[in-house]
Design a protein around this motif. Structure first.
Motif, mmCIF file in Angstrom:
data_model
loop_
_atom_site.group_PDB
_atom_site.id
_atom_site.type_symbol
_atom_site.label_atom_id
_atom_site.label_comp_id
_atom_site.label_asym_id
_atom_site.label_seq_id
_atom_site.Cartn_x
_atom_site.Cartn_y
_atom_site.Cartn_z
ATOM 1 N N THR A 1 0.822 -1.220 0.000
ATOM 2 C CA THR A 1 0.000 0.000 0.000
ATOM 3 C C THR A 1 0.856 1.272 0.000
ATOM 4 N N LEU A 2 2.120 1.148 -0.399
ATOM 5 C CA LEU A 2 3.070 2.237 -0.228
ATOM 6 C C LEU A 2 2.610 3.548 -0.848
ATOM 7 N N TRP A 3 2.115 3.507 -2.077
ATOM 8 C CA TRP A 3 1.788 4.734 -2.782
ATOM 9 C C TRP A 3 0.291 5.024 -2.804
ATOM 10 N N PHE B 1 10.545 8.050 -0.752
ATOM 11 C CA PHE B 1 9.113 8.110 -0.435
ATOM 12 C C PHE B 1 8.733 9.480 0.090
ATOM 13 N N ARG B 2 9.562 10.028 0.974
ATOM 14 C CA ARG B 2 9.210 11.298 1.601
ATOM 15 C C ARG B 2 9.194 12.432 0.576
ATOM 16 N N LEU B 3 10.169 12.446 -0.327
ATOM 17 C CA LEU B 3 10.214 13.515 -1.316
ATOM 18 C C LEU B 3 9.087 13.381 -2.332
ATOM 19 N N VAL B 4 8.841 12.177 -2.826
ATOM 20 C CA VAL B 4 7.772 12.008 -3.809
ATOM 21 C C VAL B 4 6.414 12.306 -3.174
ATOM 22 N N THR B 5 6.245 11.962 -1.898
ATOM 23 C CA THR B 5 5.016 12.345 -1.202
ATOM 24 C C THR B 5 4.899 13.860 -1.143
#
Length: 410
Positions: A50-52, A169-173
């Motif tokens: 469920t990461l993205w 993950f943090r930057l793309v979020t």
């Protein structure tokens, strides 16, 4: 930060007898270093599923304006918004938001991942491209205002303590939250939001485009995915094999290439020792959306060659937002002996064949020779000189319009 210098052990060792030619072999052969903070495999797999996924109810952006200026008909604001909220606290993403002040109708928007070059860069980009520009600060060095990544260890690319604690993950979020911001702005056309950057900014552009269909176009300069065969400075080769596989599935843009809906322009260096051309091409090939490729022979990661400099792909933005009805295209080159030809779209005014000895692209340190091509009907044709005709070689063709827009074949 970029990708590394050597091919996999198996591929490199098979291709070369001289051990001195294999750079970074020692680092590739080094066993993974145990880390007591690494998450269990079962936890990582559960997180990956469920990461993205986007939550049904997003937290407020909590917009905070900390800088305002105007110049040359454009306005710029320095803005903080909420990013990812995790156990360590709330990320606050900073960006400069610039746009022309006197344009009728809604504006296209371009999220730039330069790392925070200051308000002047955003103002210049907004004026040149006649669109809103949102320049995300993510590297932190020398910037007046800096994004706040709560509890984030920037060595996290090399460890899997938790997928949501990874820098990627943090930057793309954070990028996805800037899309939320743009969608809420009355002056923005939400159907014309794009993203772009160079090096790691290009890597993050491709990753974001693969996981968020709201991005309609992307400009990638010098970045790429398909990292499994590359000795990467991102650090996944320091992981044990099972963890490396999870890292690649979670954070390699190639893992999401088949889901990419955005129109993509890849602007690549043929001799790039970070993002290897031989690994970048499979990533480009896997993107199903409309795309273009431009390869710069004898260029390294970010430098010029023999006094030449790269052209910025501004024309791609104009094309994607509807200001231009066409963009040049070229088929893959076809070879018959030493003769190569490729079909190109109308409007192309010149073509050049670039060739390099050797059958593989697994070494970036190579020389590309050029041969001018001539038009034969709707095709462009060039021949490698007879004295080199017996050499194994790799070749591509580059075509150019009179307006300067340039694309390359595979």
């Amino acid at each position: 930060m970029g990708l590394g210098l050597a091919a996999t052990i198996g591929r490199g060792a098979a291709a070369h007898d001289d051990a001195d030619l294999l750079r970074n072999v020692a680092s590739l052969q080094t066993a993974a270093v145990p880390n007591e903070n690494e998450a269990p495999i079962s936890q990582l797999k559960a997180e990956l599923a469920t990461l993205w996924d986007r939550p049904n109810a997003l937290q407020p952006l909590a917009v905070e304006v900390v800088h305002v200026d105007s110049k040359n008909g454009c306005k710029v604001e320095g803005i903080y918004i909420n990013g990812y909220e995790g156990p360590a606290g709330q990320d606050r993403v900073f960006f400069y938001y610039a746009r022309p002040e006197k344009i009728a109708g809604k504006l296209p928007a371009y999220i730039e991942l330069t790392g925070g070059s200051g308000p002047e860069r955003s103002l210049w980009m907004a004026g040149v491209n006649q669109c809103a520009v949102l320049d995300v600060e993510w590297r932190g060095q020398g910037n007046r205002f800096r994004s706040k990544w709560e509890g984030l260890n920037f060595d996290s690319m090399k460890r899997l303590t938790a997928l949501r604690n990874n820098q990627a993950f943090r930057l793309v979020t954070g990028i996805r939250r800037t899309i939320d911001f743009l969608e809420q702005r009355p002056e923005i056309d939400a159907a014309q939001i794009g993203c772009g950057g160079g090096s790691m900014g290009g890597y993050y552009t491709l990753l974001a485009a693969g996981v968020d269909a709201r991005l309609k176009f992307g400009v990638d300069e010098l970045g790429a995915g398909h990292l499994a065969d590359t000795d990467s400075a991102l650090g996944q080769f320091e992981l044990a094999p099972e963890r490396k596989a999870i890292w690649l599935r979670a954070f390699d843009p190639y893992s999401y290439a088949s889901s990419t809906k955005a129109k993509i322009f890849l602007n690549l260096s043929a001799n790039d020792y970070f993002f290897w051309l031989g690994d970048a091409l499979p990533h480009y090939d896997a993107i199903p959306a409309e795309k273009r490729l431009c390869i710069w022979p004898n260029f390294n990661h970010n430098d010029g060659a023999f006094g030449k400099t790269k052209e910025l792909p501004k024309g791609w933005i104009d094309y994607c937002v509807g200001r231009a009805s066409s963009f040049p295209q070229i088929d893959a080159v076809r070879r018959q002996g030493a003769v190569y030809e490729a079909k190109a779209s109308p409007g192309v005014s010149s073509a050049v064949l670039f060739w390099s000895p050797g059958e593989k692209l697994d070494w970036p340190a190579r020389y590309w020779a050029e041969v001018s091509a001539t038009r034969v009907g709707d095709r462009w044709q060039a021949e490698v000189p007879a004295r080199y005709a017996r050499l194994a070689r790799y070749a591509f063709m580059k075509v150019r319009e009179a307006e300067g827009r340039t694309v390359s074949s595979m």
